[in-house]
Design a protein around this motif. Structure first.
Motif, mmCIF file in Angstrom:
data_model
loop_
_atom_site.group_PDB
_atom_site.id
_atom_site.type_symbol
_atom_site.label_atom_id
_atom_site.label_comp_id
_atom_site.label_asym_id
_atom_site.label_seq_id
_atom_site.Cartn_x
_atom_site.Cartn_y
_atom_site.Cartn_z
ATOM 1 N N ILE A 271 -11.247 41.276 -12.077
ATOM 2 C CA ILE A 271 -10.890 41.895 -10.788
ATOM 3 C C ILE A 271 -11.403 43.333 -10.753
ATOM 4 N N MET A 275 -14.100 44.943 -8.163
ATOM 5 C CA MET A 275 -13.513 45.854 -7.182
ATOM 6 C C MET A 275 -13.978 47.288 -7.353
ATOM 7 N N TRP A 305 -4.903 50.173 -10.518
ATOM 8 C CA TRP A 305 -3.888 49.591 -9.639
ATOM 9 C C TRP A 305 -4.013 48.074 -9.552
ATOM 10 N N LEU A 306 -5.228 47.569 -9.584
ATOM 11 C CA LEU A 306 -5.417 46.140 -9.377
ATOM 12 C C LEU A 306 -5.421 45.359 -10.679
ATOM 13 N N THR B 200 -1.347 41.820 -2.161
ATOM 14 C CA THR B 200 -1.382 42.566 -3.426
ATOM 15 C C THR B 200 -2.563 43.522 -3.502
ATOM 16 N N ILE B 201 -3.637 43.242 -2.766
ATOM 17 C CA ILE B 201 -4.813 44.109 -2.915
ATOM 18 C C ILE B 201 -4.520 45.520 -2.407
ATOM 19 N N VAL B 203 -2.414 47.969 -2.907
ATOM 20 C CA VAL B 203 -1.318 48.375 -3.794
ATOM 21 C C VAL B 203 -0.492 49.526 -3.214
ATOM 22 N N VAL B 245 -8.486 37.831 -4.473
ATOM 23 C CA VAL B 245 -7.800 39.078 -4.112
ATOM 24 C C VAL B 245 -8.477 39.710 -2.897
ATOM 25 N N LEU B 246 -9.821 39.683 -2.904
ATOM 26 C CA LEU B 246 -10.546 40.245 -1.761
ATOM 27 C C LEU B 246 -10.304 39.435 -0.502
#
Lengths: 331, 302
Positions: A271, A275, A305-306, B200-201, B203, B245-246
């Motif tokens: 992730i 990201m 954070w992710l 959740t992405i 935050v 997530v995206l």
């Protein structure tokens, strides 16, 4: 514009009672010149470009001249343009000014002025600019501290020799000191008035009509200031508000964050790698994340954070810059 | 298992005046202070959104300044139920579907505690659906965080009340034909005083929503759209964990500009995010104690 139309209809009646135009010899005179006089006003929007051109066009209408004004008010902050062409004289055909034909260029922002400088007449063009800098977002694309600034680094010294006459006034600051920052455009109108033959009474009358009633006093005050500034600088007297602080380019700036990775906790879900806006993380051969390019890391915290496994921790340890110039800029 | 010590920043950070307060707050929060580090790494699969939700919850607890000794985490069964285990506070691992029932008893007996329930979509809506509606109806001061990953992850990927239409699960091998439960609207209809949903992405947004929920006096229901990469994602070809997530940003629309968007997500359970309800309904614990005080005064008077 209702006022303008009214004036147009009563133009012929008024003309006889008007003051003679040739008050200020040696200036741009629409009565004697065969070609139209071209004034180009540029800015980034929200500074009064349109107001400046309206005042000028209204004066010309009041004096019975032909005047054509055309404008584009896009968003220069987003890469568009904000300009207003004002052409006036005995006969005006086209509403736009061709490149290299503007007699006066008024810029309400420093870089915009430089951007439009090639519109000035090479031999006789007069360049009047505010030294106020409004840095657009796309001039700071790199998020790293110390990255190259995309904004013009030119100083007024660079302009000398490229135009016939150039005046860089810190108009916004002067107007703010006079009481209203927004009156900076009127200060530049005062500067413009020294290049044209119109009398002060005409200018003051139209400005008082155009500006909000509460600000008439401050606008007329800065109009005089602008006039005095140009006259003073032409005579070589020391003038206020000409200070130009060059942009400081931070030369070396150490990475401000350290990324610590708990390798035992990382499950290699990638992730953080996908990201990361700078793409500075990568998976190593053990399928554990590592910081591949520490120079690129800006400390944006997104990976921290992710991370579902809490494997990344950002320690925002800022190493103070060694360069005193940069220290000053940061402070 | 080893304790992993993260090296701390060497310099105290408050000397840097040019950094704004927002950054100072970020630095203030160290997640290691709120975790049982001897249990790490946690059991969750790679890329599981529950970990991100846990960070947001702990961060919100930190922002609210809640003492760990006054914090009670109640959790049920499932992947979400195990999340509470990793929090270094008073944790309470209860039976399937009943964390809200346990939490109600806990809050009634100990009104001084901050009671946070961590539950999942199956735990809260299927097995514990009845407890959810009654907890919402009473409006007792509990913060219920429902981690919605649209599947029963721990038991092997069975269909859950929030599994979208046409999704393949182990119990729906030909695709799910059941309609989807909108948990936030259910909680709203049942009378929850505070209802919100976030992905959740985002935050910081999730952190702020949970923080607002913790601050609210009454039943606050927060639906966190989490992702189950290993079971739901793999079976339905939803992409890698980062893609899932995206994908949340594509599928969700913040509530505040719902009426002002042209493109509504092309997805069976396209959902809004944000705060949906924040009412000033009376809180059950306070009403109950008022009633008890009134009765006791009457009895003393006689």
């Amino acid at each position: 514009m209702a006022k303008a139309k009214k004036n147009k209809s009563s133009r012929k009646v008024d003309l006889a009672n008007r003051m003679p135009l040739k008050l200020n010899p040696g200036r741009l005179d629409p009565e004697t010149s065969d070609e139209a006089i071209n004034v180009l006003i540029v800015g980034v929007g929200g500074q009064g470009v349109i107001m400046v051109s309206k005042v000028l066009a209204q004066i010309c209408q009041n004096l019975g001249l032909q005047v054509k004004q055309s404008e584009v008010h896009g968003m220069a902050k987003r890469g568009g343009v904000v300009f207003s062409h004002v052409r006036f004289g005995k006969t005006v055909w086209s509403p736009t000014i061709p490149m290299g034909k503007a007699d006066v260029l008024i810029a309400l922002e420093w870089a915009e002025g430089l951007r439009w400088m090639n519109y000035l007449r090479p031999a006789t063009g007069i360049f009047i600019t505010d030294t106020k800098r409004i840095v657009p977002p796309f001039a700071c694309r790199s998020r790293i501290l110390g990255a190259d600034i995309g904004y013009s680094k030119n100083t007024p010294d660079d302009v000398i020799g490229k135009v016939a006459e150039a005046f860089a006034i810190d108009a916004t600051d002067m107007a703010a000191k006079a009481g209203n920052e927004l009156a900076a455009n009127t200060l530049l109108l005062g500067a413009l008035s020294t290049t044209l033959t119109f009398s002060n009474e005409v200018w003051r009358e139209v400005i008082a009509q155009m500006v909000p009633p509460k600000t008439i006093e401050v606008n007329l005050k800065v109009f005089d200031q602008g006039q005095k500034w140009i006259e003073g600088s032409r005579k070589g007297e020391p003038v206020e508000g000409s200070a130009f602080v060059p942009l400081v380019q931070p030369e070396e700036y150490p990475m401000r964050t350290t990324l610590s990775i708990t390798e035992e906790w990382c499950k290699g879900c990638d992730i953080c790698i996908k990201m990361c806006p700078e793409r500075c993380l990568t998976l190593n051969k053990d399928q554990v994340v590592e910081l591949a390019d520490p120079e690129k890391c800006t400390g944006c915290h997104i990976c921290e954070w992710l991370c579902p496994d809490f494997a990344i921790s950002l320690n925002p340890a800022l190493n103070p810059p060694s360069n005193p110039k940069v220290q000053e800029a940061v402070a | 298992m080893n304790k992993h010590v993260i090296p701390q920043a060497e310099e105290p950070l408050k000397q840097n005046n040019h950094q704004d307060n927002h950054l100072e707050n970020i630095r203030d929060f160290e997640i290691q202070d709120y975790l049982r580090l001897d249990l790490f790494p946690h059991f969750m699969c790679p890329g599981c959104g529950h970990g991100i939700a846990l960070r947001a919850l702990l961060w919100a607890i930190h922002i609210q300044g809640i003492d760990k000794n006054k914090l009670a985490i109640v959790s049920g069964i499932g992947c979400s139920g195990r999340v509470g285990t990793y929090i270094d506070a008073n944790t309470y691992h209860t039976t399937h579907g009943r964390p809200l029932a346990f939490a109600t008893g806990l809050k009634m007996a100990r009104p001084d505690l901050h009671v946070v329930v961590i539950t999942g979509d199956g735990d809260c809506l299927a097995i514990g659906g009845n407890h959810l509606i009654h907890a919402a109806r009473r409006n007792l001061d509990i913060t219920c965080i429902m981690l919605n990953n649209e599947i029963y992850g721990m038991t092997g990927g069975q269909v859950s009340p929030t599994t979208p239409h046409d999704r393949f699960t182990t119990t729906t091998p030909a695709g799910n034909i059941e309609p989807v439960f909108d948990a936030s609207r259910l909680a709203e209809a049942a009378g929850a005083g505070f209802v919100g949903r976030e992905v959740t992405i985002h935050v910081p947004r999730l952190r702020d929503l949970i923080s607002e929920g913790l601050d609210y006096k009454g039943f606050s229901f927060i639906e966190v759209m989490s992702d189950c990469t290993e079971i739901n994602g793999r079976k339905n070809d939803l992409g890698s964990s980062s893609e899932m997530v995206l994908g949340q940003t594509r599928n969700m629309r913040p509530n505040e500009y719902d009426n002002n968007v042209v493109d509504h997500p092309f997805r069976p359970n396209s959902l809004n995010t944000g705060v949906f309800v924040k009412s000033d309904r009376p809180e059950y614990g306070a009403s109950y104690r008022d009633m008890v005080d009134g009765i006791q005064k009457k009895q003393k008077g006689h």
